[in-house]
Design a protein around this motif. Structure first.
Motif, PDB file in Angstrom:
ATOM      1  N   MET A  13      -6.057  -6.338  11.424  1.00 58.16           N
ATOM      2  CA  MET A  13      -6.953  -5.557  12.277  1.00 58.16           C
ATOM      3  C   MET A  13      -6.540  -5.771  13.724  1.00 58.16           C
ATOM      4  SD  MET A  13     -10.770  -6.050  10.734  1.00 58.16           S
ATOM      5  CE  MET A  13     -10.661  -7.812  10.428  1.00 58.16           C
ATOM      6  N   SER A  14      -6.576  -4.706  14.496  1.00 57.24           N
ATOM      7  CA  SER A  14      -6.255  -4.899  15.904  1.00 57.24           C
ATOM      8  C   SER A  14      -7.552  -4.982  16.691  1.00 57.24           C
ATOM      9  CB  SER A  14      -5.396  -3.754  16.408  1.00 57.24           C
ATOM     10  OG  SER A  14      -6.095  -2.551  16.256  1.00 57.24           O
ATOM     11  N   CYS A  15      -7.499  -5.749  17.763  1.00 53.88           N
ATOM     12  CA  CYS A  15      -8.679  -5.938  18.604  1.00 53.88           C
ATOM     13  C   CYS A  15      -9.123  -4.596  19.167  1.00 53.88           C
ATOM     14  CB  CYS A  15      -8.340  -6.902  19.728  1.00 53.88           C
ATOM     15  SG  CYS A  15      -9.675  -7.098  20.909  1.00 53.88           S
ATOM     16  N   PRO A  16     -10.395  -4.250  19.024  1.00 50.81           N
ATOM     17  CA  PRO A  16     -10.872  -2.940  19.452  1.00 50.81           C
ATOM     18  C   PRO A  16     -11.162  -2.900  20.945  1.00 50.81           C
ATOM     19  CG  PRO A  16     -12.707  -4.173  18.583  1.00 50.81           C
ATOM     20  CD  PRO A  16     -11.498  -5.089  18.520  1.00 50.81           C
ATOM     21  N   VAL A  17     -10.392  -3.632  21.743  1.00 50.04           N
ATOM     22  CA  VAL A  17     -10.641  -3.683  23.184  1.00 50.04           C
ATOM     23  C   VAL A  17      -9.712  -2.709  23.874  1.00 50.04           C
ATOM     24  CG1 VAL A  17     -10.512  -5.138  25.220  1.00 50.04           C
ATOM     25  CG2 VAL A  17     -11.398  -6.061  23.083  1.00 50.04           C
ATOM     26  N   ILE A  19     -13.627  -1.599  24.209  1.00 54.33           N
ATOM     27  CA  ILE A  19     -14.598  -0.827  23.437  1.00 54.33           C
ATOM     28  C   ILE A  19     -15.173   0.200  24.401  1.00 54.33           C
ATOM     29  CG2 ILE A  19     -16.799  -0.882  22.204  1.00 54.33           C
ATOM     30  CD1 ILE A  19     -16.171  -3.613  21.219  1.00 54.33           C
ATOM     31  N   TYR A  22     -14.780  -0.696  28.022  1.00 56.08           N
ATOM     32  CA  TYR A  22     -15.235  -1.992  28.506  1.00 56.08           C
ATOM     33  C   TYR A  22     -14.406  -3.126  27.913  1.00 56.08           C
ATOM     34  CZ  TYR A  22     -19.140   0.846  29.997  1.00 56.08           C
ATOM     35  OH  TYR A  22     -19.905   1.822  30.572  1.00 56.08           O
ATOM     36  N   LYS A  23     -13.895  -3.979  28.796  1.00 58.63           N
ATOM     37  CA  LYS A  23     -13.150  -5.147  28.331  1.00 58.63           C
ATOM     38  C   LYS A  23     -14.010  -6.398  28.389  1.00 58.63           C
ATOM     39  CE  LYS A  23      -8.546  -3.594  29.547  1.00 58.63           C
ATOM     40  NZ  LYS A  23      -7.271  -3.937  30.159  1.00 58.63           N
ATOM     41  N   LEU A  39     -20.868  -2.195  20.066  1.00 56.86           N
ATOM     42  CA  LEU A  39     -20.346  -3.552  19.894  1.00 56.86           C
ATOM     43  C   LEU A  39     -20.522  -3.991  18.439  1.00 56.86           C
ATOM     44  CD1 LEU A  39     -19.207  -6.094  21.376  1.00 56.86           C
ATOM     45  CD2 LEU A  39     -21.566  -6.879  21.564  1.00 56.86           C
ATOM     46  N   LEU A  43     -17.077  -3.907  16.369  1.00 54.85           N
ATOM     47  CA  LEU A  43     -16.541  -5.263  16.340  1.00 54.85           C
ATOM     48  C   LEU A  43     -17.126  -6.060  15.167  1.00 54.85           C
ATOM     49  CD1 LEU A  43     -15.693  -7.421  19.447  1.00 54.85           C
ATOM     50  CD2 LEU A  43     -16.509  -8.464  17.365  1.00 54.85           C
ATOM     51  N   VAL A  47     -15.310  -6.682  11.453  1.00 50.13           N
ATOM     52  CA  VAL A  47     -14.739  -7.989  11.125  1.00 50.13           C
ATOM     53  C   VAL A  47     -15.445  -8.617   9.929  1.00 50.13           C
ATOM     54  CG1 VAL A  47     -14.346 -10.337  11.940  1.00 50.13           C
ATOM     55  CG2 VAL A  47     -13.979  -8.411  13.481  1.00 50.13           C
TER      56      VAL A  47
ATOM     57  N   PHE B 120     -18.216 -12.004  29.702  1.00 52.29           N
ATOM     58  CA  PHE B 120     -17.367 -12.629  28.679  1.00 52.29           C
ATOM     59  C   PHE B 120     -16.374 -11.587  28.172  1.00 52.29           C
ATOM     60  CE2 PHE B 120     -16.686 -14.354  24.281  1.00 52.29           C
ATOM     61  CZ  PHE B 120     -16.143 -15.560  24.657  1.00 52.29           C
ATOM     62  N   ARG B 121     -15.142 -12.004  27.958  1.00 50.64           N
ATOM     63  CA  ARG B 121     -14.117 -11.041  27.555  1.00 50.64           C
ATOM     64  C   ARG B 121     -14.291 -10.644  26.086  1.00 50.64           C
ATOM     65  NH1 ARG B 121      -9.082 -13.705  28.033  1.00 50.64           N
ATOM     66  NH2 ARG B 121      -8.122 -11.765  27.362  1.00 50.64           N
ATOM     67  N   ILE B 122     -14.302  -9.344  25.854  1.00 54.05           N
ATOM     68  CA  ILE B 122     -14.509  -8.844  24.492  1.00 54.05           C
ATOM     69  C   ILE B 122     -13.368  -9.301  23.580  1.00 54.05           C
ATOM     70  CG2 ILE B 122     -14.646  -6.740  23.079  1.00 54.05           C
ATOM     71  CD1 ILE B 122     -16.319  -5.473  25.258  1.00 54.05           C
ATOM     72  N   GLU B 123     -12.187  -9.480  24.148  1.00 54.19           N
ATOM     73  CA  GLU B 123     -11.057  -9.946  23.346  1.00 54.19           C
ATOM     74  C   GLU B 123     -11.324 -11.352  22.787  1.00 54.19           C
ATOM     75  OE1 GLU B 123      -7.406  -9.250  25.421  1.00 54.19           O
ATOM     76  OE2 GLU B 123      -6.238 -10.202  23.827  1.00 54.19           O
ATOM     77  N   TRP B 126     -13.765 -11.008  19.975  1.00 52.87           N
ATOM     78  CA  TRP B 126     -13.023 -10.538  18.798  1.00 52.87           C
ATOM     79  C   TRP B 126     -12.342 -11.695  18.091  1.00 52.87           C
ATOM     80  CZ3 TRP B 126     -12.260  -6.601  15.611  1.00 52.87           C
ATOM     81  CH2 TRP B 126     -11.026  -6.453  14.953  1.00 52.87           C
ATOM     82  N   SER B 129     -14.815 -13.835  16.380  1.00 52.70           N
ATOM     83  CA  SER B 129     -15.365 -13.174  15.194  1.00 52.70           C
ATOM     84  C   SER B 129     -14.381 -13.253  14.034  1.00 52.70           C
ATOM     85  CB  SER B 129     -15.679 -11.707  15.496  1.00 52.70           C
ATOM     86  OG  SER B 129     -16.562 -11.620  16.579  1.00 52.70           O
ATOM     87  N   LEU B 130     -13.100 -13.029  14.325  1.00 53.63           N
ATOM     88  CA  LEU B 130     -12.081 -13.141  13.272  1.00 53.63           C
ATOM     89  C   LEU B 130     -12.073 -14.543  12.688  1.00 53.63           C
ATOM     90  CD1 LEU B 130      -8.938 -11.281  14.685  1.00 53.63           C
ATOM     91  CD2 LEU B 130     -10.535 -10.484  12.925  1.00 53.63           C
ATOM     92  N   LYS B 133     -14.936 -14.959  10.403  1.00 50.93           N
ATOM     93  CA  LYS B 133     -14.687 -14.259   9.139  1.00 50.93           C
ATOM     94  C   LYS B 133     -13.747 -15.083   8.253  1.00 50.93           C
ATOM     95  CE  LYS B 133     -13.900 -10.822   6.188  1.00 50.93           C
ATOM     96  NZ  LYS B 133     -14.787 -10.678   5.018  1.00 50.93           N
TER      97      LYS B 133
END
Lengths: 355, 355
Positions: A13-17, A19, A22-23, A39, A43, A47, B120-123, B126, B129-130, B133
């Motif tokens: 899965m690739s990071c959906p950033v 979104i 918005y980063k 979100l 996200l 996941v 906070f950075r969404i990356e 992510w 969250s990974l 999981k």
């Protein structure tokens, strides 16, 4: 046990950033409106992917040894922590009781996770704990497990409380937006927007002629009453963050039906109406903590309404609209002046830290 | 629905402030040591008072429709959020999986409540969250419900995560410190103090010759293996905040027996030992996130030890001591130099925000 460099988990899965551009996390990502939804769906649901979560209800419905359980969690970061009608403690219990209730469950057990800022007064913690206990007793649930963490001064804000809850669902109860049919009736258990305006008045130091009090209360009693007298309760949602408008949009989308509501049927107290006007808020988008939207079959609507009106937390219950085939996924309101307008989901932030 | 002035709940209980001289929350109230215990027993347990909570185990044991469930919660406020051997996400899942495991439960379902600081950075969200999981998959649990709150910049610290968990307990499993008997054997599943020292090294920028990696891992597989082969597992505790010393004290107090451990039998890796010496910590008090203390009958001890050694998270398992009749409630260690010393519960704060 992996070293840090081995932590790069490859799931394909690739990071959906970003979104939707918005980063970074904005306040609105916690506001309960469209950014919160993005979100969650782009996200977390991607996941964590599993059937219970993917339903995106207020709680998960779980089958354990052929017993149907509801399981839910909410963190409470409300500011101020004491407000007219309650405090962060009663809110944390009632909020989770209500999330279980709208799953059709009888709430039984609550967990309490405290994140406390260093320097917080133990007397306030005591007051909040008593209020949790009182709320738990009122709702007939037990606080059975807990955790306390402390963060340095300036790394938290007084106190945050997470509650998770477990409830049991009777075998003949089946609450799901997928059960909704065109013609179904929408009932609300009373006047709206009180919690949000109570918090904002307190926060901003506004004073209205008559104090606006949060509607924070446990809804399990009322919900159990209507589940007992009707087998045609399609779905229920408590209208918290994002208000009635956001929850109706969620129901419209998940049922794939349209919703028509009538402005003049939606109960709003006069002082709350004035408060909303002064503060520039549409009551439809303001958070409630004791209001539930019930979707019920046409035939059962009147009987359910009467049972709701007879409950202390439902005296001002009202039918406010219907599900329709037209405009699936959309909420339309007939206004007081006779026009119709689309009622969108809350976009952006309205009131931060309202719960 | 009450006004603020009606919020004064009168339960006949008086506020226990100051709790042992403290009127405010200190970092140590979240440290897992004696101040944490006082806060729990003198405030939360007093107020929330019910049989499940009063046991003060890592989770509550609940009877729902004659199914025995374990229910637990923990908030994670660790700093830094990424560390050698894991991150706040894997920690939040493993920690709750382990709390359920030591109740004798098979962990099934996890909730996730995020409190995120604005900006906070969404990356990073992510990535976390990974990692949750992945940890959930490794432990065979599902993250089925969640919640996201956002607080203003400066009112939180990057991200806090609460997880609650539900597990099922087989009918023939009965884990309780009350089952402990004099002569019972204490086994640990490997070397201690790795999590705490890994976090501290990272936080303070220390570099050791070989990187110290957190032992963060799910213990449910190992625990299920030993529950399968022995019906004489008395009790189990994971040695997190407060370390092995604090957990042994808890077992001694709740079983009302004495504990004798032998220093030379407690596995500590050389680099961790050096780390502890340099940083001035006693490894017995340093947090672990993948270590469990097993109390088992003398007869079954050897067989349980072998099963543990055959598990990937138990290769370095060792018998470290016994329960005894003498000095009930007290932990005594035979030191390497041949003396004995009392091992107290951690008092005050050792390492803040270690989990």
């Amino acid at each position: 046990m992996k070293t840090e460099n081995e932590n790069n988990i490859n799931t394909g899965m690739s990071c959906p950033v970003p979104i939707r551009d918005y980063k970074q996390i904005l306040m609105a990502h916690g506001g309960g409106g469209s950014l919160s939804h993005q979100l969650i769906s782009e996200l977390f649901v991607k996941v964590f992917d599993n059937p219970a979560l993917n339903l995106q209800h207020d709680g998960a419905i779980l089958d354990i040894s052929s017993t149907k359980l509801a399981f839910t969690t909410d963190s409470y970061v409300i500011n101020p922590i004491f407000f007219p009608g309650g405090d962060i403690g009663s809110l944390a219990v009632n909020g989770t009781v209500n999330d279980l209730s709208v799953c059709g469950a009888k709430p039984l057990f609550i967990s309490a996770g405290f994140i406390i800022e260093e320097g917080f007064r133990i007397e306030e913690l005591w007051k909040i704990s008593l209020s949790m206990k009182q709320a738990a007793d009122d709702a007939g649930v037990q606080i059975v497990t807990g955790d306390t963490k402390v963060v340095e001064k300036g790394k938290g804000d007084k106190i945050f409380i997470n509650t998770a809850g477990i409830g049991i669902i009777d075998n003949d109860v089946n609450i799901s937006p997928l059960n909704c049919k065109p013609g179904d009736v929408i009932i609300i258990n009373g006047s709206i927007a009180e919690h949000g305006i109570a918090i904002l008045s307190k926060r901003e130091g506004f004073e209205f002629e008559s104090e606006i009090v949060s509607d924070c209360c446990p809804l399990n009693g009322l919900v159990q009453n209507i589940l007992t007298i009707s087998k045609n309760i399609r779905t229920m949602r408590d209208a918290t963050r994002g208000g009635v408008a956001t929850v109706l949009n969620e129901i419209a989308m998940s049922s794939n039906l349209g919703i028509v509501i009538e402005e003049n049927k939606i109960p709003v107290k006069d002082n709350v109406k004035s408060g909303c006007e002064i503060l520039g808020f549409d009551p439809l988008y303001v958070a409630n903590e004791g209001k539930v939207l019930i979707i019920v079959s046409t035939e059962d609507a009147e009987k359910v309404l009467q049972v709701m009106k007879n409950h202390p937390y439902g005296n001002d219950s009202a039918i406010i609209g219907n599900l329709v085939e037209e405009n699936p996924g959309m909420v339309v309101m007939k206004t007081i002046v006779g026009t119709t307008r689309v009622v969108d989901m809350l976009s952006g932030e309205q009131l931060p830290r309202i719960c």
